[in-house]
Write an enzyme that holds these catalytic residues in place. Sequence first.
Site, mmCIF file in Angstrom:
data_model
loop_
_atom_site.group_PDB
_atom_site.id
_atom_site.type_symbol
_atom_site.label_atom_id
_atom_site.label_comp_id
_atom_site.label_asym_id
_atom_site.label_seq_id
_atom_site.Cartn_x
_atom_site.Cartn_y
_atom_site.Cartn_z
ATOM 1 N N GLU A 206 21.845 -12.219 -45.121
ATOM 2 C CA GLU A 206 22.521 -13.332 -44.436
ATOM 3 C C GLU A 206 21.528 -14.471 -44.296
ATOM 4 O O GLU A 206 20.329 -14.236 -44.199
ATOM 5 C CB GLU A 206 22.953 -12.899 -43.023
ATOM 6 C CG GLU A 206 23.990 -11.801 -43.018
ATOM 7 C CD GLU A 206 24.167 -11.164 -41.637
ATOM 8 O OE1 GLU A 206 23.530 -11.622 -40.674
ATOM 9 O OE2 GLU A 206 24.928 -10.192 -41.548
ATOM 10 N N LYS A 208 19.358 -16.976 -42.312
ATOM 11 C CA LYS A 208 18.812 -16.951 -40.953
ATOM 12 C C LYS A 208 18.809 -18.394 -40.466
ATOM 13 O O LYS A 208 18.065 -19.225 -40.986
ATOM 14 C CB LYS A 208 17.396 -16.368 -40.927
ATOM 15 C CG LYS A 208 16.850 -16.277 -39.508
ATOM 16 C CD LYS A 208 15.496 -15.595 -39.480
ATOM 17 C CE LYS A 208 15.055 -15.214 -38.075
ATOM 18 N NZ LYS A 208 14.979 -16.314 -37.129
ATOM 19 N N ARG A 213 20.897 -18.065 -30.202
ATOM 20 C CA ARG A 213 21.701 -16.853 -30.284
ATOM 21 C C ARG A 213 22.786 -16.915 -29.210
ATOM 22 O O ARG A 213 22.486 -17.248 -28.057
ATOM 23 C CB ARG A 213 20.776 -15.651 -30.023
ATOM 24 C CG ARG A 213 21.431 -14.283 -30.054
ATOM 25 C CD ARG A 213 21.465 -13.768 -31.461
ATOM 26 N NE ARG A 213 21.940 -12.416 -31.611
ATOM 27 C CZ ARG A 213 21.158 -11.368 -31.889
ATOM 28 N NH1 ARG A 213 19.849 -11.517 -31.962
ATOM 29 N NH2 ARG A 213 21.679 -10.176 -32.094
ATOM 30 N N ARG A 228 20.752 -15.502 -25.513
ATOM 31 C CA ARG A 228 19.950 -14.348 -25.930
ATOM 32 C C ARG A 228 19.422 -13.579 -24.729
ATOM 33 O O ARG A 228 19.329 -12.371 -24.728
ATOM 34 C CB ARG A 228 18.794 -14.872 -26.795
ATOM 35 C CG ARG A 228 17.755 -13.863 -27.154
ATOM 36 C CD ARG A 228 16.898 -14.478 -28.237
ATOM 37 N NE ARG A 228 15.665 -13.776 -28.422
ATOM 38 C CZ ARG A 228 15.022 -13.733 -29.575
ATOM 39 N NH1 ARG A 228 15.501 -14.361 -30.620
ATOM 40 N NH2 ARG A 228 13.898 -13.095 -29.684
ATOM 41 N N GLU A 257 24.915 -17.203 -34.081
ATOM 42 C CA GLU A 257 23.926 -18.251 -33.836
ATOM 43 C C GLU A 257 24.689 -19.569 -33.808
ATOM 44 O O GLU A 257 25.565 -19.800 -34.647
ATOM 45 C CB GLU A 257 22.908 -18.232 -34.994
ATOM 46 C CG GLU A 257 21.688 -19.086 -34.795
ATOM 47 C CD GLU A 257 20.546 -18.386 -34.055
ATOM 48 O OE1 GLU A 257 20.741 -17.269 -33.524
ATOM 49 O OE2 GLU A 257 19.459 -18.977 -34.005
ATOM 50 N N PHE A 297 27.666 -13.393 -37.006
ATOM 51 C CA PHE A 297 27.122 -12.394 -37.941
ATOM 52 C C PHE A 297 27.394 -10.956 -37.491
ATOM 53 O O PHE A 297 27.041 -10.021 -38.190
ATOM 54 C CB PHE A 297 25.640 -12.604 -38.245
ATOM 55 C CG PHE A 297 24.757 -12.848 -37.032
ATOM 56 C CD1 PHE A 297 24.441 -11.814 -36.176
ATOM 57 C CD2 PHE A 297 24.222 -14.110 -36.800
ATOM 58 C CE1 PHE A 297 23.621 -12.033 -35.086
ATOM 59 C CE2 PHE A 297 23.403 -14.341 -35.700
ATOM 60 C CZ PHE A 297 23.095 -13.303 -34.839
ATOM 61 N N ARG A 369 14.277 -3.653 -31.473
ATOM 62 C CA ARG A 369 13.728 -4.367 -32.620
ATOM 63 C C ARG A 369 13.279 -3.301 -33.606
ATOM 64 O O ARG A 369 12.220 -2.725 -33.447
ATOM 65 C CB ARG A 369 12.530 -5.208 -32.157
ATOM 66 C CG ARG A 369 12.022 -6.192 -33.180
ATOM 67 C CD ARG A 369 10.775 -6.904 -32.686
ATOM 68 N NE ARG A 369 10.993 -7.857 -31.590
ATOM 69 C CZ ARG A 369 11.535 -9.059 -31.744
ATOM 70 N NH1 ARG A 369 11.929 -9.482 -32.919
ATOM 71 N NH2 ARG A 369 11.688 -9.849 -30.709
ATOM 72 N N LYS A 375 13.753 -9.788 -40.857
ATOM 73 C CA LYS A 375 13.838 -11.231 -41.087
ATOM 74 C C LYS A 375 12.797 -11.626 -42.123
ATOM 75 O O LYS A 375 11.694 -11.072 -42.149
ATOM 76 C CB LYS A 375 13.651 -12.004 -39.784
ATOM 77 C CG LYS A 375 12.374 -11.695 -39.052
ATOM 78 C CD LYS A 375 12.354 -12.333 -37.682
ATOM 79 C CE LYS A 375 11.146 -11.834 -36.899
ATOM 80 N NZ LYS A 375 11.173 -12.125 -35.491
HETATM 81 P P1 AMP Z 1 13.271 -14.235 -34.306
HETATM 82 O O1 AMP Z 1 13.691 -15.038 -33.089
HETATM 83 O O2 AMP Z 1 12.409 -14.961 -35.260
HETATM 84 O O3 AMP Z 1 12.801 -12.850 -33.929
HETATM 85 O O4 AMP Z 1 14.603 -13.957 -35.154
HETATM 86 C C1 AMP Z 1 15.714 -13.324 -34.607
HETATM 87 C C2 AMP Z 1 16.733 -14.364 -34.216
HETATM 88 O O5 AMP Z 1 17.229 -15.020 -35.370
HETATM 89 C C3 AMP Z 1 17.989 -13.787 -33.599
HETATM 90 O O6 AMP Z 1 17.828 -13.510 -32.229
HETATM 91 C C4 AMP Z 1 18.997 -14.882 -33.825
HETATM 92 O O7 AMP Z 1 18.931 -15.823 -32.767
HETATM 93 C C5 AMP Z 1 18.489 -15.577 -35.066
HETATM 94 N N1 AMP Z 1 19.346 -15.427 -36.253
HETATM 95 C C6 AMP Z 1 19.657 -16.424 -37.097
HETATM 96 N N2 AMP Z 1 20.444 -15.996 -38.092
HETATM 97 C C7 AMP Z 1 20.649 -14.669 -37.887
HETATM 98 C C8 AMP Z 1 21.380 -13.660 -38.580
HETATM 99 N N3 AMP Z 1 22.033 -13.911 -39.710
HETATM 100 N N4 AMP Z 1 21.361 -12.411 -38.061
HETATM 101 C C9 AMP Z 1 20.688 -12.137 -36.926
HETATM 102 N N5 AMP Z 1 19.982 -13.047 -36.233
HETATM 103 C C10 AMP Z 1 19.957 -14.314 -36.698
#
Ligand code: AMP
Length: 513
Positions: A206, A208, A213, A228, A257, A297, A369, A375
Amino acid sequence: MRLSELVETSARIAATSRRTEKSALLADLLRRLAGGEVAIAVSYLCGEPPQGKIGIAYRSLRDATGDAAAVPSLELLDVDRRLGEISAVSSRSNKLDLLRSLTAAATPTERRFLAGLLTGELRQGALEGLMAGAVARATGIPPDRIRRASMMAGTIVPVACAALERGSEGLEQFQVKLFQPVQPMLANTAEGPAEAIAELGQAALEFKLDGARIQVHKSGDAVAVYSRGQNEVTAAVPEVVEIVRAMPARELILDGEVLSLLPDGRPRPFQVTMRRFGRKLDVERVRAELPLTPFWFDLLYADGGALLDEPQAKRFAELERVSPAGLVIPHAVTSDSARAQEFLRDALERGHEGIMAKSVAASYEAGSRGQNWLKIKQARTLDLVILAAEWGSGRRKGWLSNLHLGARDPATGGFVMLGKTFKGLTDEMLAWQTEEFQKIAVAGDGYTVHLEPKIVAEIAFNEIQASPVYPGGMALRFARVKRYRGDKSAAAADTIETVRSYFAAFSTSTAKT
Ligand code: AMP
């Protein structure tokens, strides 16, 4: 059960650093508890007396000492009853009398435990996590189910009681409930698309998106939006409420998101989207300037049924059924790493942060996590100075291999180490550096060769994370050498300030709502 038995187990748990041993000790204790004792023991072990605060200051507690008991005799049920009485009486002197009689019956070790419990010193967040594993062990129920139930209940105590008394049937009361936000599932980092595919096999990819969130709950016309951090943000995002209200399903919990797009469909920067979540906003005015678009998502609940235990593929298929197509996150399912690489390129070209790769088989692991969501962000590069190199082993024996990387610190004229890497080095580079580095060696211990800070390399990395190990408090994740920068001197290498600004902008610790 006697209080002393619990105190002793608690001490043994604190004394070992091995998680499995801690969990085994806890599970063993749980198995030995009688029905009415479970809630008390679990609360005590997590450092929270069931009565909450009993209204006694730390000093009073310390003063309530007379002779201690020589042999342990206090039963857990008795301690709980006495604490209940202390918390129920209102006069301070009555409280102290009751407390004195309790401490007189306690041994010195038990007293220390009770003091820790009543002052909150014993509160151990980590134990709550361990406790879920231990309840799972003691009951044979999968740990994920225990964790999920305790998330729904808000604490592990009623879940432990239900699981130990009634087994997995007892957990049915702790279901997802509309308008009680579920902790969001989180992602780990993968180095790149190929690594993600190697880890997951077939993966749901998907885009990102770099926004905020949101989790949206719907029941008929009632819609609530949570951040979030599970705060309600409904009032800040009226367009999301309108969209979800118009969706045909009666009941939903959507995960997604939300972000502000430019007229051409590219994303505005994260900081701009976040302006919509400010404190005292004139929502309608800001909405006109920065309209928000949600992209879903995941789907956790639909028309009466929780979907968290369903595999991702099923949840996503349901999501596509309930949501307008334009609001489902751009996605693809593949086990081909070239296809995944292309998908990443596409996401980056459209201005997004990267991609997610998700296990198609995994359930929704609320609050965790793990490796089921990975990611993959755009790699960035820094030109860093090689401060030292370590002699290689195995196939790299005889070559200087692992490089110590440093950023320039203009304030001191020195260099700040940010990590090490031996990745990305070809055999030619290894041969070249082994020869060149020995010419500029300044010290060595047979393992690490310290160098004059002269040589600059372009280093790619995926993330900068906070680090207690390195002097700048930051470390590069997945650092790899792209090439040597023979055209650059150390004085032209990137500075620690640049690294700090990257850290502030891209690190995973960036505060998100
Ligand atoms: P990070 O904040 O870098 O740990 O990345 C996780 C965050 O990416 C999630 O909490 C979401 O807010 C965001 N996010 C964006 N696109 C997606 C997606 N397709 N699936 C899950 N999370 C996503």
